[in-house]
Design an enzyme around this catalytic site. Structure first.
Site, PDB file in Angstrom:
ATOM      1  N   LYS A 182       0.845  -1.210   0.000  1.00 36.27           N
ATOM      2  CA  LYS A 182       0.000   0.000   0.000  1.00 36.27           C
ATOM      3  C   LYS A 182       0.871   1.248   0.000  1.00 36.27           C
ATOM      4  CE  LYS A 182      -1.918   2.776   2.830  1.00 36.27           C
ATOM      5  NZ  LYS A 182      -1.722   4.025   2.043  1.00 36.27           N
ATOM      6  N   GLU A 226      10.036   1.035  10.383  1.00 36.20           N
ATOM      7  CA  GLU A 226      11.081   2.051  10.182  1.00 36.20           C
ATOM      8  C   GLU A 226      10.396   3.390  10.410  1.00 36.20           C
ATOM      9  OE1 GLU A 226      12.957   4.795   8.769  1.00 36.20           O
ATOM     10  OE2 GLU A 226      13.105   3.887   6.773  1.00 36.20           O
ATOM     11  N   CYS A 254      13.564  10.543   7.316  1.00 36.29           N
ATOM     12  CA  CYS A 254      13.458  10.051   8.692  1.00 36.29           C
ATOM     13  C   CYS A 254      14.785  10.239   9.415  1.00 36.29           C
ATOM     14  CB  CYS A 254      13.033   8.602   8.687  1.00 36.29           C
ATOM     15  SG  CYS A 254      13.912   7.621   7.490  1.00 36.29           S
ATOM     16  N   GLU A 313       9.882  15.369  15.687  1.00 38.59           N
ATOM     17  CA  GLU A 313      10.289  15.282  14.284  1.00 38.59           C
ATOM     18  C   GLU A 313       9.503  16.310  13.477  1.00 38.59           C
ATOM     19  OE1 GLU A 313       9.154  11.690  11.929  1.00 38.59           O
ATOM     20  OE2 GLU A 313      11.271  11.695  11.386  1.00 38.59           O
TER      21      GLU A 313
END
Ligand code: NAI
Ligand code: MG
Length: 510
Positions: free
Chosen positions: A208, A283, A317, A414
């Site tokens: 997906k 992850e 990331c 983040e």
């Protein structure tokens, strides 16, 4: 701002991007998704738009897959796994098939780079120079593993059976049907990182892609067919996370789920997978420290620090978002990175001189602007940048903040945008306690000419990757993944194969 542009406007936009006449290339027709080798619409018939983030215009319509489509895709993947030719194909033939996919992708580099740049916003040159070659290389690297999935022979003693002899060995078997949910920051490359090891180990897949960037995954589906990967081995369902993604993560006939995205959704995936204890690899996010020591080659450290935060608009990331600079050079490095930020040419991805494109979506634009405002409110100083650039498209200014400390949102969370916190330090020992409180542990870097210091700091940082005198160096052979809340498991390298296989011990009495 998501303009309700007409199909005419969309097609006008699209004709400026030449491509092949494929079903899922860059054409204005509604796309289809791939189930069991057939290109289909969503069972509900619903579609949703994908946008060009440089303009906010609709590129085209995408099928809005949901639970029934996931069910059909999982059935197809299960059937291909249990009954299809993929697992029975010789390892050598499977390797050749993956290599063929790599060749096809390489051949279509320009088309994919344009599609990626259009859908994600990244500069065409970056898609062409980084995303594509990395994805091609990943498939080639994984092709090589098909013939090297070794087990062991194990001398066993069995203390309660004196005098008896056994022959024991292990076999690595595919984990089965895998659900893979990927993000929008490197859409094709994330598909490659996920599909490569799954295919090398003979798993079958329901992939997906992110709802923001489905185009390259769908086009890759066509190359997967062309390469000769049998029907049902790779199924691609487009749709939203809360519906299609959640249905995949909770599906009882999925053996393993692999996810890349936010830490928040990672936790949701774990809860969904816990119902039937499917295997999970994750992850997730990061807030990575990039540490410049006084003895570093300062010019290359400045260039590296700019790359660490501004590459891919900070939508990485592993972005080096906490820039620690030893006192002596603090002003010089801040000036250097601020001047690099001022020089970055921000613009649409398809303009040849563009160095930084728009953020991927309106949602991300508001998220990043929200962090910039939070920084202001909490007392950070904006040295350069801050705020939106222009009033159409999702552009923001490359931004350098000082006066930040732990406890501020910009320092702890983040941001996923081109915003760096520059923090002076006296000695490395002052940083380590702050970093041991970092909930993330994806990447870190240290810049120094002192080799012992470099290794000592590398050993003390709790991060899945530590770069020394470099940043953002990736290779198909090098494992990548997170300590702490940055994830479970490693992508790439030999290590990722563990995520897609299980070990069977066979013990024979002689
Ligand atoms: P997200 O984690 O919501 O989306 C990533 C993928 O997960 C997409 O395919 C999405 O459809 C799917 N998803 C979302 N909710 C789901 C659910 N309940 N069940 C199953 N699948 C689900 O990330 P989003 O909202 O696009 O971005 C938010 C933040 O996440 C970013 O600002 C960034 O901080 C972080 N992020 C981190 C990435 C990384 O590479 N580690 C990549 C993308 C986002
Ligand atoms: Mg989300």
């Amino acid at each position: 701002m998501k303009s309700k542009s007409t199909a005419k406007a969309a097609s006008k936009r699209i004709t400026s991007h030449p491509s092949t006449a494929s079903t899922n290339g860059n054409s204005p027709k509604p796309k289809k998704m791939l189930i069991g080798g057939r290109w289909v619409s969503a069972a509900s018939g619903k579609t949703f738009p994908t946008y060009n983030p440089a303009t906010g215009e609709i590129i085209c319509q995408i099928p809005e897959g949901d639970r029934p489509d996931i069910d059909a895709a999982v059935r197809s993947a299960r059937n291909a796994f249990e009954n299809g030719p993929w697992r029975r194909m010789s390892p050598s033939d499977r390797g050749k098939t993956l290599w063929r996919l790599a060749d096809l992708l390489e051949k279509h580099t320009e088309e994919f780079a344009r599609l990626e740049s259009l859908d994600n916003g990244k500069p065409l040159a970056v898609a062409r120079g980084a995303d594509l070659p990395l994805a091609v290389d990943l498939f080639r690297y994984m092709a090589g593993w098909c013939t090297k999935m070794l087990g062991n022979t194990i001398p066993i003693s069995v203390p309660y059976a004196p005098g008896e002899r056994f022959h024991a060995y292990t076999v690595r078997e595919p984990i089965g049907v895998v659900g893979q949910i990927i993000p929008w920051n490197f859409p094709l490359l994330m598909a490659a990182w996920k599909l490569g090891p799954a295919l090398a180990t003979s798993c079958t897949v329901v992939l997906k892609p992110a709802e923001q960037t489905p185009l390259t995954a769908l086009r890759l589906g066509e190359l997967i067919q062309e390469a000769g990967i049998p029907d049902g081995v790779v199924n691609i369902i487009t749709g939203f996370g809360e519906t299609a993604g959640a249905a995949l993560a909770a599906h009882p006939d999925v053996d393993k789920i692999a996810f890349t995205g936010s830490t928040e959704v990672g936790k949701i995936i774990v809860r969904a997978a816990a119902i039937d204890l499917k295997k999970v690899s994750l992850e997730l996010g990061g807030k990575s420290p990039n540490i410049i020591l006084a003895d570093a080659d300062i010019d290359s450290a400045i260039a590296g620090a700019a790359n660490a935060i501004f590459f891919n608009h900070g939508q990485c990331c592993c972005a080096g978002s906490r820039l620690y600079i030893q006192n002596k050079h603090f002003d010089k490095v801040v000036d250097g990175i601020a001047s690099a930020a001022r020089k970055i040419k921000v613009g649409p991805g398809d303009r040849p001189d563009t160095e930084m494109g728009p953020l991927v979506s309106e949602e991300q634009l508001h998220r990043v602007l929200g962090y910039m405002r939070a920084g202001d409110k909490e007392g950070a100083k904006t040295v350069v940048g801050g705020g939106r650039l222009g009033d159409s498209g999702y552009f923001v200014k490359p931004t350098v903040l000082t006066n930040t400390k732990p406890g501020m949102k910009v320092m702890d969370e983040e941001i996923f945008g081109p915003v760096v916190c520059a923090i002076p330090f006296n000695q490395v020992e002052d940083i380590l306690p702050i970093e041991s409180d970092n909930v993330y542990g994806l990447a870190a870097a240290v810049w120094t000419r002192d080799i012992s210091k470099a290794h000592r700091i590398a050993s003390e940082l709790r991060a899945g990757t530590v770069w020394v005198n470099c940043y953002n160096i990736f290779d198909s052979a090098l494992p990548f993944g997170g300590y702490k809340q940055s994830g479970w498991g490693r992508e790439m390298g030999a290590e990722v194969l563990d995520l897609y296989t299980q070990t069977k011990a066979v013990c024979v009495r002689l």
